[in-house]
Enzyme design. Structure first.
Site, PDB file in Angstrom:
ATOM      1  N   ASN A 281      22.686  67.031  38.004  1.00  0.00           N
ATOM      2  CA  ASN A 281      23.239  67.983  37.038  1.00  0.00           C
ATOM      3  C   ASN A 281      22.962  69.430  37.424  1.00  0.00           C
ATOM      4  O   ASN A 281      23.732  70.330  37.070  1.00  0.00           O
ATOM      5  CB  ASN A 281      22.706  67.699  35.638  1.00  0.00           C
ATOM      6  CG  ASN A 281      21.190  67.709  35.566  1.00  0.00           C
ATOM      7  OD1 ASN A 281      20.527  66.921  36.244  1.00  0.00           O
ATOM      8  ND2 ASN A 281      20.623  68.587  34.770  1.00  0.00           N
ATOM      9  N   HIS A 373      15.863  62.344  28.466  1.00  0.00           N
ATOM     10  CA  HIS A 373      17.063  61.686  28.997  1.00  0.00           C
ATOM     11  C   HIS A 373      17.163  60.210  28.586  1.00  0.00           C
ATOM     12  O   HIS A 373      17.857  59.421  29.235  1.00  0.00           O
ATOM     13  CB  HIS A 373      17.107  61.796  30.523  1.00  0.00           C
ATOM     14  CG  HIS A 373      17.022  63.206  31.019  1.00  0.00           C
ATOM     15  ND1 HIS A 373      17.926  64.168  30.669  1.00  0.00           N
ATOM     16  CD2 HIS A 373      16.100  63.828  31.824  1.00  0.00           C
ATOM     17  CE1 HIS A 373      17.597  65.323  31.235  1.00  0.00           C
ATOM     18  NE2 HIS A 373      16.489  65.144  31.928  1.00  0.00           N
TER      19      HIS A 373
END
Length: 575
Positions: A281, A373
Site C-alpha cells: 500500500n 489490519h
C-alpha cells in the site's frame, strides 16, 4: 522384525541420542497443529526509530555525472537476469523538466572471469514524474532508469558485470552475482531471504545488515519498500502516523528522493543478489489524473512478460525446484478479473515433478491475529483461497502487519493438514513502529468498521464455527495462529529437498548472537496426503481437489519417527 522397520527404529534411537546432547530439537510441521504461543513485546526495546536522514552515508549519492547507481538484480528466467540502475540527477521543485532518457545508453558487459566480459547486452531507459497540482507541493522527476536483460546464463555460475554507457565513458565498477539452479526436484536456491515493510530507519539498517550476514542467494521483498509517502514533498522529518502529523495534506504526498536513497542503501546487496518485489500500500503514491504506483512500476524489473501476466503487479518465476507466485493485493483480484484468470492458468501449467514446491507471496495477510489490519483483506481471501488450496500451495508469505506470525496449516479458518503455512514478516524496520496489540487481547478487538482496505471491498465476517463462533474476534489466540511475536526482523528459507524446508525467523536483537533465532521449524510437504491432479502432472491422478490417502491415518508417534528419521540424516550430512 521387518528389516525396514528395524532400520527406521535404529535411526530413531540415534536421533534420540543426538537430542540428548543438543539444546533444542527443531520441530516439524508433521507434529502440528501446535498450541498457539505468543512472545510479548520486549519492553526493553524501542517500538520504532527515526528514519535515516538523506545525508546519511548509506543514502548519499557517491557517483558523479552519468555513472550508474542504485544497481539491482532481478530474475527474468532460469537462464536470464534483469540488471537495473539509475543515472543522472533527479529534480524536485515547482517546475521540473524531465531528463531525456535517450541521452545515455543502457549497456551491461558480463562474463565468467573478473575483468573479462565476453558478452554485452543493451536495454531500455525511461524517466517518471510525480506531479501534484496543489499550492506549496513540490513536483519530482527521476533520474534516467535503465533496465537490461542479460540471457544465455549457465545455472549455478558466477558472473562478473559492469553496467552503464561506454560512450561517455561512464561504466560502473565491477559487480558479481551467482545464477540459481535450473528448475528440477533436486536443486534449490541456497538460502532465500524474506522481508517486508522495510523503510529506511536504524531498524532497517539492522535488518539489512543481519540479512546480508545470512548470505542469501535470493530475496523476496513482500511490499512496502521505501516509505517515501511518510513525508511531505518538501522533505523534512518523516512521520510514524501520516494522517496524525499532516492532517491538512491535500493528497497523500510523497518525498520521492527517499526512493533514490533507498536504492543506494540497498545497492550493496541488490547488485549481487536478485531481489523479487511485489507492491504494497505504501507504493500506491497517488498523483495527478489518478495515476498511482508510478515509482514502483518504473524502478523495478519483474518477469511479468516472461510469466505471461504482462503486468508488474503480479507474476511468477522458477528458482530451482520452487515455483514462486507473486500476487497483487492492490489490483483487481476478483474471480472475473485478469489477475485471477492469469493465476488459474499459471497454476494449471505447473509441473510439480519439476518444481515440487509452490510458494506464494503478496503484501496483505489473509490470516492475522493482530488488531492492526485485522480481516482487512478478507475479500481477497474469499476470492482466491480456494484456488490456491486446490493447487496445493505450500507456503504463503505476507507483510503489512508490523510483527511476526506463523500459522498452523489452515484453510477457510479451519485447521487443515493440507492447507498452506501462512507466515507474516511485516517487521523489516519501518518508521510506523512494531504492532503489539492482538485482536484477542481484552479491549483490542477492532470494530467491523475499522481496517478498511486501501483497495477492494469490505468482507468482514463473524466466525461461523469453532471457539469463536458468532464473534468477530477470538477471545484467545486463534488455534490457527501457531506463534507470534512483536519484533523487527527477517526470515530465511532453506529448502533441503522436495519434502523438507527449514524456516528461520531472525530477530534484529539477535544479530550478534550465534545460533540464535526467534522461531524455527521444518516445513514438510506431504504430497501423498495432499494431491491435486492439475498441479501434479504425470501422476495419473484424475480427480480435482484434495485427496485424503491412507497416510492421513499415520499416528502422531509415527509422524515423530518420520521427522526424527529426517533429522538424523540431516545431522549426519546424509541428505
Amino acid at each position: 522384525m521387518d528389516p525396514e522397520l528395524k532400520i527406521l527404529l535404529t535411526i530413531c534411537l540415534v536421533t534420540m541420542e543426538m537430542m540428548a546432547v543438543t539444546e533444542q530439537r527443531i520441530p516439524t510441521t508433521l507434529e502440528g497443529p501446535f498450541e498457539p504461543a505468543t512472545r510479548r513485546f520486549d519492553p526493553s526495546l524501542r517500538r520504532g526509530s527515526d528514519d535515516l536522514p538523506m545525508d546519511h552515508p548509506r543514502l548519499k549519492k557517491n557517483v558523479t555525472s552519468m555513472f550508474p547507481e542504485q544497481i539491482a538484480l532481478a530474475i527474468s528466467s532460469p537462464t536470464s537476469m534483469w540488471v537495473s540502475w539509475v543515472t543522472g540527477d533527479a529534480k524536485i521543485g515547482s517546475n521540473v523538466t524531465p531528463l531525456d532518457p535517450a541521452s545515455v545508453g543502457s549497456e551491461v558487459w558480463y562474463g565468467k572471469q573478473s575483468g573479462k566480459y565476453t558478452s554485452k547486452r543493451r536495454g531500455n531507459a525511461t524517466v517518471y514524474s510525480q506531479l501534484y497540482p496543489f499550492e506549496g507541493l513540490l513536483n519530482y522527476t527521476s533520474g534516467v532508469i535503465h533496465h537490461v536483460r542479460i540471457d544465455g546464463l549457465e545455472p549455478g555460475t558466477k558472473y562478473y558485470y559492469k553496467c552503464g554507457d561506454s560512450n561517455f565513458p561512464a561504466m560502473s565498477v565491477e559487480h558479481a552475482f551467482e545464477t540459481l539452479p535450473l528448475p528440477g526436484p533436486t536443486s534449490y536456491p541456497r538460502r532465500i531471504a524474506v522481508v517486508g515493510d522495510l523503510g529506511l530507519t536504524s531498524n532497517t539498517s539492522t535488518t539489512v545488515d543481519h540479512l546480508t550476514r545470512n548470505d542469501p542467494s535470493l530475496i523476496l521483498m513482500v511490499g512496502d519498500l521505501s516509505y517515501a509517502n511518510q513525508y511531505l514533498t518538501t522533505g523534512g522529518k518523516g512521520a510514524s502516523c501520516y494522517s496524525c502529523a499532516f492532517p491538512d495534506a491535500p493528497i497523500r504526498e510523497t518525498y520521492q528522493l527517499r526512493w533514490d536513497g533507498w536504492g543506494r542503501f540497498m545497492e550493496p546487496l541488490t547488485s549481487r543478489v536478485p531481489m523479487m518485489v511485489i507492491e504494497g500500500n505504501h507504493e500506491i503514491e497517488p498523483q495527478v489524473a489518478g495515476i498511482t504506483f508510478k515509482s514502483y512500476l518504473t524502478r523495478f524489473s519483474v518477469p511479468s512478460e516472461e510469466s505471461g501476466s504482462y503486468n508488474n503487479f503480479y507474476y511468477s518465476f522458477d528458482a530451482g525446484g520452487i515455483h514462486f507466485i507473486m500476487l497483487g493485493a492492490y489490483v483487481d483480484y476478483n474471480s472475473t478479473g485478469a489477475q485471477y484468470a492469469w493465476l488459474k492458468e499459471d497454476l494449471l501449467q505447473i509441473d510439480r515433478t519439476v518444481t515440487p514446491w509452490l510458494i506464494a507471496a503478496w503484501h496483505s495477510p489473509w490470516y492475522n491475529s493482530y488488531s492492526s489490519h485485522y480481516q482487512e483483506f478478507e475479500c481477497m481471501r474469499q476470492g482466491m483461497e480456494a484456488l490456491l488450496y486446490q493447487y496445493g500451495v505450500d507456503i504463503v508469505f505476507s507483510g503489512h502487519v508490523h510483527a511476526y506470525e506463523r500459522m498452523n496449516r489452515v484453510y477457510n479458518y479451519s485447521l487443515d493438514a493440507c492447507g498452506p503455512v501462512y507466515i507474516t514478516v511485516g517487521d523489516g524496520g519501518n518508521i510506523e513502529e512494531v504492532d503489539v496489540d492482538h485482536a484477542d487481547d481484552p479491549g483490542k478487538c477492532p470494530s467491523a468498521k475499522d481496517n478498511i482496505p486501501e483497495f477492494g471491498g469490505i468482507c468482514h465476517l463473524n466466525y461461523s464455527s469453532g471457539p469463536a463462533k458468532g464473534n468477530f474476534c477470538w477471545s484467545k489466540q486463534p488455534e490457527w495462529s501457531a506463534f507470534r511475536e512483536s519484533s523487527f526482523g527477517h526470515g530465511i528459507l532453506e529448502v533441503v529437498n522436495s519434502t523438507y524446508a527449514l524456516w528461520t525467523w531472525q530477530r534484529n536483537q539477535d544479530i550478534y548472537k550465534e545460533e540464535s533465532h526467534g522461531d524455527q521449524i521444518y516445513i514438510v510437504r506431504q504430497p501423498e496426503l495432499c494431491s491435486s491432479s492439475p498441479a501434479l502432472k504425470g501422476n495419473n491422478q484424475t480427480q480435482i481437489g484434495r485427496q485424503k490417502s491412507e497416510t492421513a491415518s499415520i499416528s502422531a508417534r509415527w509422524k515423530w519417527v518420520l521427522s526424527s528419521f529426517f533429522m538424523a540424516f540431516t545431522a549426519f550430512r546424509c541428505l
